[in-house]
Write a protein that holds these residues in place. Sequence first.
Motif, PDB file in Angstrom:
ATOM      1  N   ILE A  73       5.830 -28.480 -64.345  1.00 41.14           N
ATOM      2  CA  ILE A  73       6.606 -29.486 -63.626  1.00 41.14           C
ATOM      3  C   ILE A  73       6.554 -29.181 -62.135  1.00 41.14           C
ATOM      4  O   ILE A  73       6.592 -28.008 -61.730  1.00 41.14           O
ATOM      5  N   THR A  74       6.436 -30.201 -61.317  1.00 38.46           N
ATOM      6  CA  THR A  74       6.414 -29.998 -59.870  1.00 38.46           C
ATOM      7  C   THR A  74       7.841 -29.822 -59.350  1.00 38.46           C
ATOM      8  O   THR A  74       8.822 -30.155 -60.031  1.00 38.46           O
ATOM      9  N   HIS A  75       7.942 -29.312 -58.140  1.00 40.23           N
ATOM     10  CA  HIS A  75       9.262 -29.146 -57.525  1.00 40.23           C
ATOM     11  C   HIS A  75       9.956 -30.497 -57.368  1.00 40.23           C
ATOM     12  O   HIS A  75      11.162 -30.622 -57.629  1.00 40.23           O
ATOM     13  N   GLU A  76       9.206 -31.507 -56.971  1.00 38.80           N
ATOM     14  CA  GLU A  76       9.791 -32.835 -56.780  1.00 38.80           C
ATOM     15  C   GLU A  76      10.319 -33.394 -58.098  1.00 38.80           C
ATOM     16  O   GLU A  76      11.404 -33.992 -58.151  1.00 38.80           O
ATOM     17  N   GLN A  77       9.561 -33.209 -59.173  1.00 39.75           N
ATOM     18  CA  GLN A  77      10.013 -33.681 -60.484  1.00 39.75           C
ATOM     19  C   GLN A  77      11.250 -32.908 -60.945  1.00 39.75           C
ATOM     20  O   GLN A  77      12.168 -33.475 -61.534  1.00 39.75           O
ATOM     21  N   ARG A  78      11.272 -31.617 -60.658  1.00 39.83           N
ATOM     22  CA  ARG A  78      12.428 -30.800 -61.043  1.00 39.83           C
ATOM     23  C   ARG A  78      13.687 -31.276 -60.312  1.00 39.83           C
ATOM     24  O   ARG A  78      14.763 -31.365 -60.899  1.00 39.83           O
ATOM     25  N   MET A  79      13.551 -31.587 -59.024  1.00 35.54           N
ATOM     26  CA  MET A  79      14.697 -32.066 -58.258  1.00 35.54           C
ATOM     27  C   MET A  79      15.158 -33.434 -58.760  1.00 35.54           C
ATOM     28  O   MET A  79      16.356 -33.700 -58.876  1.00 35.54           O
ATOM     29  N   ALA A  80      14.204 -34.303 -59.082  1.00 35.34           N
ATOM     30  CA  ALA A  80      14.552 -35.628 -59.603  1.00 35.34           C
ATOM     31  C   ALA A  80      15.270 -35.513 -60.943  1.00 35.34           C
ATOM     32  O   ALA A  80      16.173 -36.294 -61.264  1.00 35.34           O
ATOM     33  N   ASN A  81      14.891 -34.506 -61.717  1.00 33.61           N
ATOM     34  CA  ASN A  81      15.473 -34.300 -63.037  1.00 33.61           C
ATOM     35  C   ASN A  81      16.940 -33.898 -62.972  1.00 33.61           C
ATOM     36  O   ASN A  81      17.686 -34.064 -63.940  1.00 33.61           O
ATOM     37  N   MET A  82      17.378 -33.381 -61.816  1.00 36.83           N
ATOM     38  CA  MET A  82      18.747 -32.895 -61.671  1.00 36.83           C
ATOM     39  C   MET A  82      19.788 -33.972 -61.964  1.00 36.83           C
ATOM     40  O   MET A  82      20.891 -33.672 -62.414  1.00 36.83           O
ATOM     41  N   THR A  83      19.469 -35.219 -61.677  1.00 36.18           N
ATOM     42  CA  THR A  83      20.468 -36.283 -61.813  1.00 36.18           C
ATOM     43  C   THR A  83      20.284 -37.120 -63.075  1.00 36.18           C
ATOM     44  O   THR A  83      21.013 -38.088 -63.285  1.00 36.18           O
ATOM     45  N   LEU A  84      19.329 -36.755 -63.923  1.00 38.30           N
ATOM     46  CA  LEU A  84      19.046 -37.557 -65.109  1.00 38.30           C
ATOM     47  C   LEU A  84      19.903 -37.139 -66.302  1.00 38.30           C
ATOM     48  O   LEU A  84      20.370 -36.005 -66.391  1.00 38.30           O
ATOM     49  N   THR A  85      20.078 -38.061 -67.232  1.00 35.60           N
ATOM     50  CA  THR A  85      20.729 -37.754 -68.497  1.00 35.60           C
ATOM     51  C   THR A  85      19.728 -37.039 -69.405  1.00 35.60           C
ATOM     52  O   THR A  85      18.539 -36.902 -69.078  1.00 35.60           O
ATOM     53  N   VAL A  86      20.198 -36.594 -70.575  1.00 34.88           N
ATOM     54  CA  VAL A  86      19.288 -35.968 -71.547  1.00 34.88           C
ATOM     55  C   VAL A  86      18.180 -36.945 -71.925  1.00 34.88           C
ATOM     56  O   VAL A  86      16.998 -36.573 -71.993  1.00 34.88           O
ATOM     57  N   GLU A  87      18.551 -38.210 -72.154  1.00 39.63           N
ATOM     58  CA  GLU A  87      17.534 -39.207 -72.504  1.00 39.63           C
ATOM     59  C   GLU A  87      16.560 -39.431 -71.349  1.00 39.63           C
ATOM     60  O   GLU A  87      15.356 -39.604 -71.562  1.00 39.63           O
ATOM     61  N   GLY A  88      17.087 -39.430 -70.125  1.00 35.31           N
ATOM     62  CA  GLY A  88      16.220 -39.594 -68.968  1.00 35.31           C
ATOM     63  C   GLY A  88      15.253 -38.433 -68.812  1.00 35.31           C
ATOM     64  O   GLY A  88      14.076 -38.622 -68.482  1.00 35.31           O
TER      65      GLY A  88
END
Length: 261
Positions: A73-88
């Motif tokens: 996973i890229t750093h940008e994807q990891r940061m974007a993942n911070m605000t997602l739900t489990v389904e997201g």
Amino acid sequence: MVMPEGLFFFAKFSILKTYCLLQGTILHPKTIVRYAVKLTPYAIFDMDGTLLCSTGMWDHVTDRILAKYGKTITHEQRMANMTLTVEGTAAMFVQQLGVPLTEPECAELIRAEARYGYAQEATVKPGVEQVLAAMHARGVRMCVASGTETPLIEAALTSHGLMRWFEFAVDCKNPDGKKKPDVYLDALHRFGVQNPVQATVFEDSPVGIATARAAGFATVGIYDEPMAEFWPQITQTADFASRTWQDWLQNVQQTGPAPRK
């Protein structure tokens, strides 16, 4: 010599802001009145990175799952993942990162890893228990609003002895998480309240803070080391920002009971 009124205001503001910086807190330049930190009747807390040191735990969950399938996973994807739900997050893993599972299967794997992480890796942030006790003593009604699912919230907070301070927990119902204010408004309505100015949102996420503030809530930004790169943004967006809960506690101790409608 009599100091002009405007200059006197600027001097007072500069002294106050300098004091805040020395204390490890930041005063938003447009909300000097809010620096009095008057307690609102209702408080809505994020969990990961705000109440618990668990943001890094979620990184471990991500890394364990992706390593199992040889994905990265890229750093940008990891940061974007911070605000997602489990389904997201499951959708990201399957659609963007190529994890060879169905999205429901991936979501269940994430939940299993998260349950382990909350029990074995997450810790309570220093000062949280004292802050919750102080706010409770002043009549503030409190809840948790998180991108993490409610059963995981309740299990995590119960295992760390914190759930007793909160009336309920709510989670994000849309995959975009806290990019929309739904979870904060849901929490507010669960209290039986309609006006966001009656509540303060406590967050470590710049996205959550910006969303809550735009919706009309008072906001407090809490520093979390895994989110350190966003701290300057948080200090410019939140009504009040503090590096530690101990700093916030000093302000709570100087206030009276929370006002009621």
